[in-house]
Design a protein around this motif. Structure first.
Motif, PDB file in Angstrom:
ATOM      1  N   PRO A  30       0.838  -1.208   0.000  1.00 35.89           N
ATOM      2  CA  PRO A  30       0.000   0.000   0.000  1.00 35.89           C
ATOM      3  C   PRO A  30       0.873   1.258   0.000  1.00 35.89           C
ATOM      4  CG  PRO A  30      -0.747  -1.557   1.684  1.00 35.89           C
ATOM      5  CD  PRO A  30       0.578  -2.062   1.175  1.00 35.89           C
ATOM      6  N   GLY A  31       0.399   2.285  -0.657  1.00 38.87           N
ATOM      7  CA  GLY A  31       1.115   3.564  -0.679  1.00 38.87           C
ATOM      8  C   GLY A  31       2.257   3.603  -1.682  1.00 38.87           C
ATOM      9  N   HIS A  32       2.615   2.440  -2.218  1.00 38.29           N
ATOM     10  CA  HIS A  32       3.672   2.372  -3.243  1.00 38.29           C
ATOM     11  C   HIS A  32       3.029   2.260  -4.633  1.00 38.29           C
ATOM     12  CE1 HIS A  32       7.590   2.151  -1.303  1.00 38.29           C
ATOM     13  NE2 HIS A  32       7.036   1.491  -0.305  1.00 38.29           N
ATOM     14  N   SER A  33       3.885   2.321  -5.653  1.00 41.80           N
ATOM     15  CA  SER A  33       3.403   2.216  -7.029  1.00 41.80           C
ATOM     16  C   SER A  33       3.163   0.763  -7.457  1.00 41.80           C
ATOM     17  CB  SER A  33       4.433   2.832  -7.975  1.00 41.80           C
ATOM     18  OG  SER A  33       5.647   2.099  -7.895  1.00 41.80           O
ATOM     19  N   ASP A  34       3.332  -0.191  -6.545  1.00 41.32           N
ATOM     20  CA  ASP A  34       3.315  -1.605  -6.944  1.00 41.32           C
ATOM     21  C   ASP A  34       2.099  -1.975  -7.792  1.00 41.32           C
ATOM     22  OD1 ASP A  34       5.437  -1.464  -5.227  1.00 41.32           O
ATOM     23  OD2 ASP A  34       4.782  -3.066  -3.896  1.00 41.32           O
ATOM     24  N   TYR A  35       0.907  -1.639  -7.291  1.00 42.09           N
ATOM     25  CA  TYR A  35      -0.295  -2.081  -8.001  1.00 42.09           C
ATOM     26  C   TYR A  35      -0.536  -1.269  -9.281  1.00 42.09           C
ATOM     27  CZ  TYR A  35      -5.071  -2.987  -9.272  1.00 42.09           C
ATOM     28  OH  TYR A  35      -6.190  -3.303  -9.998  1.00 42.09           O
TER      29      TYR A  35
END
Lengths: 361, 361, 361, 361
Positions: free
Chosen positions: B103-108
Motif C-alpha cells: 500500500p502507498g507504493h506504485s506496486d499495483y
C-alpha cells in the motif's frame, strides 16, 4: 509567449481581453466526433461573467463561433478553431494601466517582460477572459471522455474560512451530476449560504475573497500515467497552474497527508467481488504517477481576486515613484464559483492527453 | 515510459534500484562550463542513504562516473552522461513483490500498467533512488545559475505537526548558505530537536512520518516566465511532482492565501532607492506566471514514507485474494531531510530551463 | 491532426479551403517588433492565385486580418493570430470528391485516415491554400531575421527539364533582391521564356508540370545548429516537406555530391583578410548539422500539380469500383512560381527557430 | 546540444568516439517485448567497421550492454539503456585536430559553436560511431514493427555513377530478405562488381566516393500520418538528415518526378479483388503526408567520406593562417554499405513513432 500545450490533444490559445476576439485552435482531435453544442453552451455559461450581482459587471455572451475543423457539428479531424468575439472592446479608458501597476496582477511582471509593449487593456492576454476558450476546449474533452465512461466534476471546497466537505471514496456520477445543478456547487449544501454571505460581505467592503476547488475524475482505469516527468500529477499540475489566480495544487487529501503516520496514509487494498479497491483514497487515485483505479482527486487554491476598489499603494513605472491606485467600478469579489468549470476543463484536457483515443470506440 | 524532460536543458533518467546502474543524460549544456566536482559530491552526499540510524540501511556511495560530455572537468557541449553503479544489487529476495502489492507504493498501479513485466526489486525504476541522478543534474544546474547570480536553497518547513518558520521577504544568500551547514536545515533552529524526536518516535513504532519543504530561488530578475502553459509555476510543478512522495505544490504562502482578503493578499509595490520592491511576498515572486523580482518561493508536501515494518492489509495479484504484508528490516522513517536537495535540484533545473544561457557570461 | 510546430517561434495553422477562414497563431514572438505591413502584403501577393492566366482561376485577395498580438502594427508579445477569410467559399459542387479519389492528391489517404469525415471541398485542410498563413508567418520571420542581417531568397531552379543556373558561392543581398523583381525569378534570365513556354504548353494540353526551387539563407554566422536530431537540415527539412507537392529536399549541391570524389566534395577553407572562407560550397554551408559561415543553400523538388483536366483512372470508394475522373475547369498548370515565397517562408521560420532572439538588438 | 528525439519512442544518444562509451536511452517502450538479441547482434555487425579491407581500420566489436529496462531479454517498460564501450580509446594522437580543420568535416563549425571545448578525438560526438546506438535502437524498432507485419529494407541505389535498379511497385518481404544476405545489397546483382571496383579504386587513390541508398517500408496500412508539420516525410526526414554525410532525402521517385507531366506523375488507383491499389508508386506511398497503402519508399544521398589521405588545403584556427592537412592511415573509402542498416534504423524508428503501439497485439 508560448500558448501551446499538449500532444494527443493540442491547444493554442490566443487573444486579449479587449482585442477583436479570443479563441483557441484545438489540434489532434479525431474525426467523426459529434459535438453536443448544447453542452458546450452550458459550460460556457457556467464561466461567463455577469450572471448575478456578485460577479463582474462585464456582459459577454461568450458564444463560440467554430471556423474550422467541424462540418454539421461533427469533427473533420482538421484543427478545430473556436472564436469568441469581444463585444464591449472599446468601453473604458485603460491608459492608467500603462503607468500604475496593480498589486496582485501581472502588470509589473509583464511590463518587465514585454518592455511596455503588452496590451494592458483589461489585462490584455493575461485576462481571466482567456479561460473562456479553455472552457470551450475542455467541454469537448469532457464529451470525448464521456464516451470512454470517464466523468469530471468539481465543487467549492472553501470560500475563505468556510469549508465544504471533501469528496468521499464513493464519489460517483450521481454526485457529480448533482453538483452541476447548483449555482454554488457544494457537497454539504448548508455551506452555500455561509459562502454566499462571505462573498457578499467582501463585495460590500470593496474587497475580495478566494477559496479552494476540489475536483474528481472518475472511472479512469488503473495503469494510466507514467513515473517521474510524465506522471499524472506532472501532467495535470501545469494546466491547473495555468489558470490565473491558482497558487496551490494538491492530490488526494493534499497537505493534510503530511500530518498522518505512514500506517494511516497508505491506502490498503482489498478485493471486492473480484475487483481491486482501496479502503481509503488519501493518495487521490495516483501512486508512482500512475492511476490505481480509485477516483483521481485534487484540490486547487485560488487567491482572492486582485481587482478591488479599495485604495492601494503601488508604483508608477513611468515616473518611477510611489503612487496610490484606486480603480472604481464593479469587480468580481470572488472568482471561485466561475473557476469551477475552468478547473474541470483543465482536468479533462490533461487526462485526455494522457489517455489518447485508443479507448474511444 | 517517458523519462525525458526539458528544452534549454534536457534530462533523460534511467535505471532501476537493483539493476546495474542508474543515471542521467543531460543534453543542451553549453560548452566550457568548469564543473565543481566537490560541490557535486557534497550534494550527492546530502541525498545519500545510510548517513545515520534514522535513514534507510542501504549503504551506497552514490559516486557519479561521467562517461561523456566532459573533458578535464569542463563541459564539451555534447550530452553529459552520469552513471551511478548500484553496489548492493543482489542483496535481497524481492520475489514477494511480484504478488503482494505494498500500500502507498506504485506496486499495483505499475502492475496494471506493465502487466507484471516491470522490475519490482526495490521498487525498480520507481525507486526513490532515481532521485540520485536528478540531484547530480541539479547540482550542475545550480552551478550554472550561480554564475548568473541566482541561488537556490530549502529548509524543512514541517515534520508531521512540528512547524518551522517560513522564509521571510528578506531571504538572502547568507540565510541559504547557513541552511547548508545544518543536518536538518530549519530557520528556527529550536525546532530541530522536536523534529528529530518525531522521526525517532516513528522509527521506534515501525511507522513513518512526512512533512513539508520550503524552497527559495533568489535573484531571479523580473520579467522571466510566461502566462498560461509556460508560467513559472507550470514549469516547476511537473518537476516537483516528479519527486516520489510529493503530493502538494504551492507558491508563495500557498493555501493560506485563500484565507486572506484581496487587500491583504495583494503585494504592494514601492520604490526603494530606485529599485522596485514589494512590501510582502504572498505570491512567491510570480504574477501572471512571470517573475516580479521578489524571491521565488514555494512549498512541497511529502507524504510519510510508505515503507513501514508494521503489518498491512493488501492483496495478492496472483491469487486475487486479500493478504497480509509484513516487510521487516530497516526503513527510512522520514525522507524529508534527504529530499531537500532533490527539491533544490528540481527548482534549479526548472528555472534554468526557463532562463536559458543568455545571461551566462 | 497536428498543426503545431516550433519552439522559439511557434505556429498553429488551421482552416479549410472552403471554410470560413484559414489562419495561423504565431506564438513566442518577442514584444516590440514593428511589422512592415507593406512587405507582408507583397509576400502574400507573390503566393496568391489569379495573377495571370497561367495560375488557378480562384481569385482571392489573401488579405490578412490580425486579430491578436499586435497593437498599432507593433507586436505585444502575446500570440499573434492572422485570419484570411475565404471569399468564394460556396462556389462549386464538390460532392463528387466524397466518392472519386483524385490520383496524386491526398483524397484517398485522407479518406482512410478520417473515415470520410474530412472536409473534401477544394481539398479541405490539405489545400495548398493553407500555405497562405505560412507565407504570412514567414514574412514576419524574414523581417526579424533582417534585423539580424540575415536574408532569405529563392529562384526557380528548373521547370520540367528547363534548368536555371545555381546560386554561386558569392550569392549576396543584391542577387536575392534582384530575384524579387522578377515574375519568374531565375538567375539566368534567358531561361525565363523557355520555362514560361513549358508551362503554357502544359496548360494547353490540360496537363501540368513541376520543377525545383533553390533557396539561399545568407549571413548566418558560423556555429549555429546542432549535431544529429537538431541539425540545421533536420530542422529545415520537416518544414519543407510540409509544403504540399514537395517530394525532395537536398542541401548544397544535393544529389550531385554523390557523383564527386571526396577530394572534390570537401570544401577547402582559407583565410581571406582574417575571415574564414571556403573555396567551394558543395555542402551548402552546413557541416555536422552546424553552419560554417558560408551561405546555407538547399533545393526542393515539386511534383507536377496533381489537378489536371485530362481524364484519369481511379476508384469510387463508395461503390468500391473502378471509375473515370474528369475535372473540368481551370487548374494551375505549375505551382512552382507561386511556391517560391512559401519555400522562403519555411526557410525563414526554420532558421529563426534555431537562432532564437538573442541576436536581436 | 540536443540529443533527444521522439514521442511514442524516445531516444537520447550520447558519447564520443574516444570517450569511455557511447550509448542510447530508449524511452516509452512498451513492457513485455521479447528482444531477439541475435537479430540485434546481426544488425550491429552490418554497421561495424573492420569487416574487410575496404572499410576503416578500426576494430570494434560493437557489443551492446543493456544496463536498464530489460529483465531476461524482456522489456520492463522502463527506459532501456544500451552502452557500447570504446575499446581502442587512447590509440592515437589527435591533438592536431585542435588546430587544423578537416574540410568536409564538422571540425570548423563545431569549433565555432563550442569555442574549442568540444572533444575532437576521432570527431568526438560528431563521429559516425554515434550511429551504432541508433542501429541498436532501430533494431528493436524493427522487431516491434515486425509484430505488426511491417518490414523495412534497403539497398545501395548507387555508388558514384554506378546505379542499381529501383524498388518496383511489388517490393515484398522476399526481396527485402534477399538483400540481407548480400555484402553489398543491390537489386541488380551485376552492379555489385562495378560498385566494389569503384570503391577499391577510390581507396587506391587515397580518395573516397559516395552514393545513394533506397529504402522501403512495406505493409504500412493506408491512413497513417498527418498533413503539414507531422507528415510522414516531415517525420522521417529529420531522422535521415541526422545521419552524418546524408545531404539529400527524397520520397518515391524523388527529383525525377519534376521531369514528369502531371498525367504521368499521378499514381492511378484501381480495385484489385476488393483491395485498393495504385498502378504506379511515383509518390512513394505518401500523399498529403499520409500513407495510401503502397510501399513507402525513399532515397538518401550520402556524400563521399570526407576523411581522405590526400593532402588538403585548410586553415589553422590557432595561428589563423592557411595550412596543409595530411592525415595518413586507413580511411573508409565509402561508407554507403555500412550506412544501409543506419537508414533502416531511422526509417523504423520514424515509422514506429508515427504508428505508436496500438496495433501491437
Amino acid at each position: 509567449m508560448s500558448a501551446t500545450w499538449g500532444t494527443n490533444i493540442e491547444l493554442s490559445i490566443f487573444g486579449e481581453s479587449h482585442g477583436k476576439a479570443i479563441g483557441v485552435v484545438i489540434g489532434n482531435l479525431p474525426a467523426g466526433i459529434a459535438l453536443d453544442m448544447e453542452a458546450i453552451k452550458k459550460d460556457m455559461g457556467r464561466r461567463a461573467p455577469g450572471k448575478n450581482k456578485m460577479s463582474t459587471a462585464r456582459k459577454e455572451s461568450d458564444e463560440v463561433e467554430i471556423i474550422s475543423g467541424v462540418i454539421d457539428n461533427i469533427t473533420t479531424g482538421a484543427p478545430l478553431t473556436g472564436l469568441i468575439y469581444n463585444s464591449d472592446q472599446h468601453s473604458k479608458d485603460y491608459s492608467y494601466l500603462k503607468e500604475l501597476m496593480r498589486p496582485g496582477h501581472s502588470d509589473y511582471s509583464a511590463y518587465e517582460k514585454y518592455h511596455g509593449f503588452n496590451d494592458v487593456r483589461g489585462g490584455g492576454h493575461f485576462s481571466g477572459r482567456l479561460t473562456a476558450p479553455i472552457v470551450f476546449a475542455g467541454s469537448i474533452a469532457k464529451q470525448i471522455l464521456k464516451q470512454m465512461g470517464i466523468q469530471v466534476g468539481a465543487h467549492i471546497k472553501s470560500i475563505k474560512d468556510i469549508e465544504d466537505d471533501s469528496f468521499g471514496i464513493d464519489v460517483n456520477e450521481e454526485i457529480l451530476n448533482d453538483l452541476l445543478l447548483q449555482e454554488y456547487p457544494t457537497i454539504n449544501k448548508e455551506k452555500y449560504t455561509l459562502m454566499k454571505k462571505t462573498i457578499e460581505q467582501a463585495r460590500i467592503n470593496q474587497n475580495s475573497v478566494g477559496g479552494m476547488i476540489e475536483c474528481a475524475i472518475i472511472n479512469v482505469p488503473a495503469g494510466i500515467g507514467n513515473p517521474f516527468f510524465d506522471s499524472i500529477e506532472s501532467h495535470l499540475s501545469p494546466l491547473l497552474f495555468s489558470i490565473p489566480a491558482v497558487k496551490s495544487v494538491s492530490f488526494g487529501i493534499g497537505e493534510e497527508i503530511t500530518n498522518l503516520l505512514g500506517s494511516e496514509a497508505n491506502d490498503s487494498y482489498y478485493i471486492d467481488n473480484g475487483v481491486v479497491k482501496a479502503k481509503t483514497n488519501h493518495n487521490g487515485g495516483i501512486l508512482g504517477g500512475i492511476s490505481n483505479g480509485m477516483p483521481i482527486t485534487f484540490k486547487v487554491g485560488i487567491k482572492p481576486t486582485p481587482s478591488i476598489s479599495l485604495k492601494q499603494e503601488t508604483i508608477n513605472v513611468k515616473t518611477k515613484q510611489n503612487a496610490i491606485l484606486e480603480v472604481k467600478g464593479r469587480h468580481d469579489p470572488c472568482i471561485v464559483p466561475r473557476a469551477i468549470v475552468v478547473v474541470e476543463a483543465m482536468a479533462a484536457l490533461g487526462i485526455l492527453d494522457i489517455l489518447g483515443y485508443e479507448r474511444l470506440k
